[in-house]
Write an enzyme that holds these catalytic residues in place. Structure first.
Site, PDB file in Angstrom:
ATOM      1  N   HIS A  13       1.033  -1.884   0.313  1.00 21.97           N
ATOM      2  CA  HIS A  13       0.202  -0.143  -0.212  1.00 21.97           C
ATOM      3  C   HIS A  13       0.852   1.322   0.071  1.00 21.97           C
ATOM      4  O   HIS A  13       0.531   2.113  -0.718  1.00 21.97           O
ATOM      5  CB  HIS A  13      -0.761  -0.004   1.151  1.00 21.97           C
ATOM      6  N   ASP A  37      -5.869   4.927   1.069  1.00 19.53           N
ATOM      7  CA  ASP A  37      -6.176   3.274   0.837  1.00 19.53           C
ATOM      8  C   ASP A  37      -7.019   3.097   2.410  1.00 19.53           C
ATOM      9  O   ASP A  37      -7.608   3.609   2.617  1.00 19.53           O
ATOM     10  CB  ASP A  37      -5.035   2.549   0.484  1.00 19.53           C
TER      11      ASP A  37
END
Ligand code: UDP
Length: 468
Positions: free
Chosen positions: A25, A123
């Site tokens: 991520h 995210d």
């Protein structure tokens, strides 16, 4: 500096980035921050906990991205010496780290307010759902960063609604016309409504979505997503973000993704320099989090040996510590000069783009998939979990730029197929995608324009005086 067509709005627009603490991520989100920071009238700040500074700082070197550290409140800190990233924390401790994350909500809110943030990009994960509350409380747009491509994201989001999803007698689901997936491979998303709920909520509350993909790779699915009820109208595809600038500073930063390149990484690049034949080495890596058992590691070693091709194989540090326990006898002597094992962290993007490398064996993590395709390399696929199985189907059946290693059962054959003369068509196709990837991030390309579009939308929001 790149220019950004825009309406008039308050300048600079201050973008803040915060990532779920996993390299899959964090790495692409840092790249996105760097990408935005090159647009005129935009300032970018990455926010991370101190335990991740070692990974972020070298990756932003040479860019104008700022780093702000946000310590865990002492009472919620995940534990001394435990680390603050899923890649460095043992799996048994992941739960402790994740349950500490919500304690960052108030300090994060105060930080954004103090710095007068205009937009937050982050995210999605159930442990950081509070980002939406913070953005809403401050009246600033929240951009949802989806770390995977549109195809896997759409399958994951809809799998629970597919015919047969909840019928125990059905073992395989049709995820797309002609593409079937055993339910067992999607079990995380079928059995854990919390994940789907987190995604749906984040989609509902966000200002827009940015995907880690480029239009030419998934156009059909991007078009569908943009018009699908429940999906944000503002959907931007801005990748491959790591390709967007090819200066020497960018090349150095590419080698420093996930932490400063170490001597093993440098040695590997030197070793590749010494290989004469172009495209003759297979690169083997299963991402930042894999936890193989001894038996699997032994069979990977034997498969690579049997393939007959030179290789670079990245073995996670924790698994490498026990290497004598699983490496087949005499392996290192037999492979001397032909194979290199990196124990720890590899400069993956630099390796994939080395002329000596011809293919990748990958777990189909979306970043690795995108990095390999953008480097024009075919993929031998060995997914380990969740969305990786969906990505494998996309690679092997939709794009047709890779072959399955059938979870290791045919590793040697798969390597021979992607490396050998039989893989010529596949290589041709993947090179075409690589060329399109490069075009997408050039001025006027689809990803380039979508970065402009995103910034413009945030600018318009503030120009309309909606800021809190
Ligand atoms: N990576 C790297 N060196 C390594 C292992 C991984 O640079 O030794 C990077 C890789 O280039 C990619 C990311 O870590 O950008 C891994 O993301 P991916 O989505 O492929 O897999 P995950 O780690 O999330 O399973």
């Amino acid at each position: 500096m790149d220019t950004c067509s825009s309406t008039e709005y308050r300048r600079p627009l201050r973008f803040f980035f915060f990532s779920f603490p996993a390299f899959g991520h964090m790495i692409p989100l840092i790249d996105i921050a760097k990408l935005f920071s090159r647009r005129r009238g935009v300032s970018c700040t990455f926010v991370a906990t101190p335990g991740n500074e070692y990974a972020v700082r070298p990756a932003i070197e040479g860019s104008t991205v700022d780093l702000l550290l946000l310590p865990f409140p002492p009472e919620a800190a995940p534990g001394s010496g435990m680390g603050e990233n899923l890649a460095t924390v043992p799996r048994s401790q992941h739960g402790r780290l994740l349950s500490a994350l919500p304690a960052l909500k108030d300090p994060f809110h105060d930080l954004l307010r103090a710095h007068r943030a205009d937009c937050v990009v982050s995210d999605v994960h159930s442990s950081i759902m509070w980002i939406d509350d913070v953005a809403l409380a401050l009246g600033i747009p929240r951009i949802l960063f989806v770390i995977v491509g549109v195809f896997p994201a759409t399958v994951v989001e809809t799998v629970a609604t597919l015919p047969g999803a909840h019928d125990e007698s059905v073992e395989t689901l049709t995820i797309e016309e002609g593409i079937e997936l055993p339910k067992a491979e999607l079990s995380t998303f079928l059995s854990n409504p919390e994940i789907i709920h987190a995604i749906e909520e984040a989609k509902r509350r966000c200002f827009g979505v940015v995907f880690n993909t480029f239009y030419e790779l998934e156009g059909r699915y991007v078009d569908r997503y943009r018009t699908k009820p429940g999906c944000p109208r503002r959907t931007f595809c801005v990748s491959p973000v790591f390709l967007s600038k090819t200066t020497s500073a960018a090349a150095a930063a590419a080698a420093n993704r996930g932490g400063k390149i170490d001597s093993a990484g440098e040695e590997c690049l030197k070793w590749l320099d010494s290989v004469e034949a172009e495209g003759s080495v297979t690169y083997v890596c299963f991402g930042s989090e894999n936890e193989f058992g001894r038996q699997q590691l032994t069979s990977i070693a034997l498969g690579l040996e049997a393939s007959g091709y030179p290789f670079v194989w990245v073995v996670k540090k924790s698994l490498a510590e026990d290497i004598a326990g699983w490496l087949p006898e005499g392996f290192e002597e037999r492979m001397e000069g032909r194979g290199l094992i990196i124990k720890g962290w590899a400069p993956q993007v630099a390796i994939l783009n080395h002329r000596a490398v011809g293919a990748i064996v990958t777990h189909c993590g979306w970043n690795s998939t995108l990095e390999a395709i953008s480097a024009g390399l075919p993929l031998a696929t060995w997914p380990l979990q969740c969305d990786q199985f969906v990505t494998e189907k996309y690679v092997t059946q939709v794009l047709r730029v890779g072959v399955s290693a059938c979870r290791g059962a045919r590793l040697a054959e798969a390597v021979r197929e992607v490396m050998g003369s039989g893989g010529a068509e596949m290589r041709q196709r993947v090179r075409e995608y690589a060329a399109k990837a490069k075009e997408a991030v050039q001025e006027g390309g689809s990803s380039y324009k979508d970065v402009d579009n995103l910034i413009e939308e945030v600018g318009k929001y503030h120009a309309a005086g909606k800021q809190g």
